[in-house]
Design a protein around this motif. Structure first.
Motif, PDB file in Angstrom:
ATOM      1  N   ARG A  83       0.836  -1.221   0.000  1.00  0.00           N
ATOM      2  CA  ARG A  83       0.000   0.000   0.000  1.00  0.00           C
ATOM      3  C   ARG A  83       0.863   1.262   0.000  1.00  0.00           C
ATOM      4  O   ARG A  83       0.456   2.305  -0.472  1.00  0.00           O
ATOM      5  N   LYS A  84       2.084   1.135   0.520  1.00  0.00           N
ATOM      6  CA  LYS A  84       3.014   2.284   0.499  1.00  0.00           C
ATOM      7  C   LYS A  84       3.922   2.217  -0.732  1.00  0.00           C
ATOM      8  O   LYS A  84       5.017   2.777  -0.775  1.00  0.00           O
ATOM      9  N   ARG A  85       3.508   1.456  -1.702  1.00  0.00           N
ATOM     10  CA  ARG A  85       4.194   1.320  -2.991  1.00  0.00           C
ATOM     11  C   ARG A  85       5.570   0.667  -2.911  1.00  0.00           C
ATOM     12  O   ARG A  85       6.494   1.031  -3.637  1.00  0.00           O
ATOM     13  N   GLY A  86       5.699  -0.264  -1.997  1.00  0.00           N
ATOM     14  CA  GLY A  86       6.924  -1.077  -1.972  1.00  0.00           C
ATOM     15  C   GLY A  86       6.634  -2.391  -2.686  1.00  0.00           C
ATOM     16  O   GLY A  86       5.537  -2.932  -2.536  1.00  0.00           O
ATOM     17  N   ARG A  87       7.594  -2.875  -3.473  1.00  0.00           N
ATOM     18  CA  ARG A  87       7.425  -4.221  -4.060  1.00  0.00           C
ATOM     19  C   ARG A  87       7.792  -5.224  -2.981  1.00  0.00           C
ATOM     20  O   ARG A  87       8.728  -4.975  -2.211  1.00  0.00           O
ATOM     21  N   THR A  88       7.088  -6.338  -2.901  1.00  0.00           N
ATOM     22  CA  THR A  88       7.386  -7.257  -1.799  1.00  0.00           C
ATOM     23  C   THR A  88       7.765  -8.651  -2.270  1.00  0.00           C
ATOM     24  O   THR A  88       7.366  -9.099  -3.346  1.00  0.00           O
ATOM     25  N   ILE A  89       8.522  -9.308  -1.423  1.00  0.00           N
ATOM     26  CA  ILE A  89       8.804 -10.737  -1.581  1.00  0.00           C
ATOM     27  C   ILE A  89       8.517 -11.356  -0.222  1.00  0.00           C
ATOM     28  O   ILE A  89       9.051 -10.883   0.794  1.00  0.00           O
ATOM     29  N   THR A  90       7.667 -12.356  -0.182  1.00  0.00           N
ATOM     30  CA  THR A  90       7.456 -13.056   1.087  1.00  0.00           C
ATOM     31  C   THR A  90       8.237 -14.356   0.995  1.00  0.00           C
ATOM     32  O   THR A  90       8.115 -15.098   0.018  1.00  0.00           O
ATOM     33  N   THR A  91       9.057 -14.599   1.981  1.00  0.00           N
ATOM     34  CA  THR A  91       9.896 -15.799   1.916  1.00  0.00           C
ATOM     35  C   THR A  91      10.298 -16.251   3.314  1.00  0.00           C
ATOM     36  O   THR A  91       9.930 -15.629   4.305  1.00  0.00           O
ATOM     37  N   GLU A  92      11.035 -17.368   3.328  1.00  0.00           N
ATOM     38  CA  GLU A  92      11.560 -17.860   4.605  1.00  0.00           C
ATOM     39  C   GLU A  92      13.029 -17.486   4.700  1.00  0.00           C
ATOM     40  O   GLU A  92      13.693 -17.320   3.667  1.00  0.00           O
ATOM     41  N   ILE A  93      13.521 -17.423   5.924  1.00  0.00           N
ATOM     42  CA  ILE A  93      14.955 -17.216   6.111  1.00  0.00           C
ATOM     43  C   ILE A  93      15.512 -18.414   6.887  1.00  0.00           C
ATOM     44  O   ILE A  93      14.760 -19.170   7.492  1.00  0.00           O
ATOM     45  N   GLY A  94      16.841 -18.554   6.831  1.00  0.00           N
ATOM     46  CA  GLY A  94      17.481 -19.663   7.553  1.00  0.00           C
ATOM     47  C   GLY A  94      17.486 -20.962   6.748  1.00  0.00           C
ATOM     48  O   GLY A  94      17.628 -22.037   7.320  1.00  0.00           O
ATOM     49  N   VAL A  95      17.334 -20.855   5.428  1.00  0.00           N
ATOM     50  CA  VAL A  95      17.279 -22.067   4.585  1.00  0.00           C
ATOM     51  C   VAL A  95      18.687 -22.653   4.372  1.00  0.00           C
ATOM     52  O   VAL A  95      19.686 -22.002   4.660  1.00  0.00           O
ATOM     53  N   ARG A  96      18.750 -23.858   3.829  1.00  0.00           N
ATOM     54  CA  ARG A  96      20.037 -24.545   3.570  1.00  0.00           C
ATOM     55  C   ARG A  96      20.943 -23.757   2.628  1.00  0.00           C
ATOM     56  O   ARG A  96      20.463 -23.051   1.746  1.00  0.00           O
ATOM     57  N   GLY A  97      22.238 -23.912   2.797  1.00  0.00           N
ATOM     58  CA  GLY A  97      23.214 -23.182   1.969  1.00  0.00           C
ATOM     59  C   GLY A  97      23.412 -23.809   0.600  1.00  0.00           C
ATOM     60  O   GLY A  97      22.621 -24.638   0.144  1.00  0.00           O
ATOM     61  N   ALA A  98      24.506 -23.391  -0.064  1.00  0.00           N
ATOM     62  CA  ALA A  98      24.767 -23.820  -1.442  1.00  0.00           C
ATOM     63  C   ALA A  98      24.935 -25.328  -1.540  1.00  0.00           C
ATOM     64  O   ALA A  98      25.464 -25.962  -0.620  1.00  0.00           O
TER      65      ALA A  98
END
Ligand code: MEV
Length: 332
Positions: free
Chosen positions: A314-329
């Motif tokens: 609503r404040k004109r930000g583009r968003t990404i909803t995601t998880e953090i702490g996922v497995r590495g490379a």
């Protein structure tokens, strides 16, 4: 005989706490995000190296040419593919590379959004592939050592290299740059929910890093004090993650944002997205990365992640909803 092929992927990363002060050897806390860069390589029957990265460009070179080229400093990076070419050069010159390759890079980390270390994820996935091709076993710290000089050039002459550890190891990592290399600690892999809000304002990390550096050069004492205070906040955040206390982690993020404001790296648009997310029930919110534009992050419960995202939109930000702490490379 069938030509060999390899695939690797590396997550994007975020600074949860401690950007900027980390350049001055203070501890920072980073996390991997559930958005990835993927590299696929096919062995060639000749000495050519062809790299194609969707949205970024291509590299056409040979094993011989890689022996000869040099990238002395950041001014030698003229286009977005140069860091990858520099990585191939360094690998060929230091480790040797016997086979020509076709490498294709793709990413679900939006190109236009700074602050999610898409460049680090690219470097770490390509380096993983090269190690696989050479059957080389590289540990986390070696990834750091190998990629740091490239990261320094990408960030215009000064960089902590923290994102390298985060992308390689995944989960949550505290990182401290030292004169000897890097000290890091990988903490619990519990996944948490986050909304990333993109201001749409482009701000180069190299410029924000130089901005803070100029301030520090002119007023060393108060800057050093601010960096020490940020380090304390990072340690609080670290304990909060260890104890799985999301509310405390959110509070640490808010405290860190206050300090980043004082350092002058926030921006009215960042502030507007941060307020919107807190009003919608986020546990904590702050800018992430270089600041002065770029992205903000809001820690949420799973159940109010969508509400927070809508408030940011609503404040004109583009968003990404995601998880953090996922497995590495990883390579597969
Ligand atoms: C940029 O993503 C984070 C900074 O701390 C720079 C760095 O660590 O290299 C601002």
């Amino acid at each position: 005989m069938k030509n060999k092929n390899w695939t690797s992927r590396a997550p994007g990363n975020l600074f949860l706490l401690g950007e900027h002060s980390v350049v001055y050897n203070r501890k920072a806390l980073l996390t991997s995000i559930g958005k990835y860069t993927k590299a696929e390589a096919n062995e060639r029957n000749d000495e050519k190296i062809h790299v194609k990265s969707k949205g970024y460009g291509e590299i056409d070179t040979t094993l011989k040419e890689l022996e000869k080229i040099e990238y002395e400093d950041h001014e030698d990076y003229e286009n977005e593919m140069d860091p990858i070419k520099d990585l191939l050069r360094k690998y060929k010159q230091e480790k040797g590379l016997k086979t020509g390759l076709n490498i294709e890079i793709s990413s679900d980390i939006p190109k236009e959004s700074g602050g999610m270390s898409s460049s680090t994820a690219v470097l770490s996935s390509v380096l993983r592939i090269l190690n696989k091709v050479n059957e080389e076993n590289m540990m986390g710290k070696e990834y750091f050592k190998f990629l740091l000089p490239i990261q320094v050039k990408i960030h215009g002459g000064a960089a902590s290299g923290s994102e390298i550890m985060s992308s390689t190891l995944g989960g949550y990592n505290t990182v401290r740059k030292t004169d000897e290399g890097v000290k890091y600690e990988n903490i619990s892999p519990e996944k948490l929910h986050i909304v990333i809000g993109d201001t749409g304002i482009e701000a180069k990390t190299s410029e924000t890093v130089s901005y803070v550096k100029r301030g520090w050069e002119n007023h060393e004492e108060p800057y050093e004090e601010a960096f020490d205070e940020i380090e304390k906040i990072v340690e609080e955040g670290e304990r909060a993650i260890e104890r799985r206390n999301k509310e405390k982690l959110g509070k640490s993020m808010n405290k860190n944002q206050e300090k980043l404001r004082i350092l002058g790296v926030s921006h009215p648009k960042l502030e507007s997205l941060i307020s919107a997310s807190l009003n919608a029930g986020a546990l904590g919110a702050k800018l992430s990365g270089g600041g002065k534009g770029g992205i903000m992050i809001a820690l949420t419960e799973e159940k109010n992640q969508e509400d927070v995202a809508k408030a940011i939109e609503r404040k004109r930000g583009r968003t990404i909803t995601t998880e953090i702490g996922v497995r590495g490379a990883k390579t597969y």
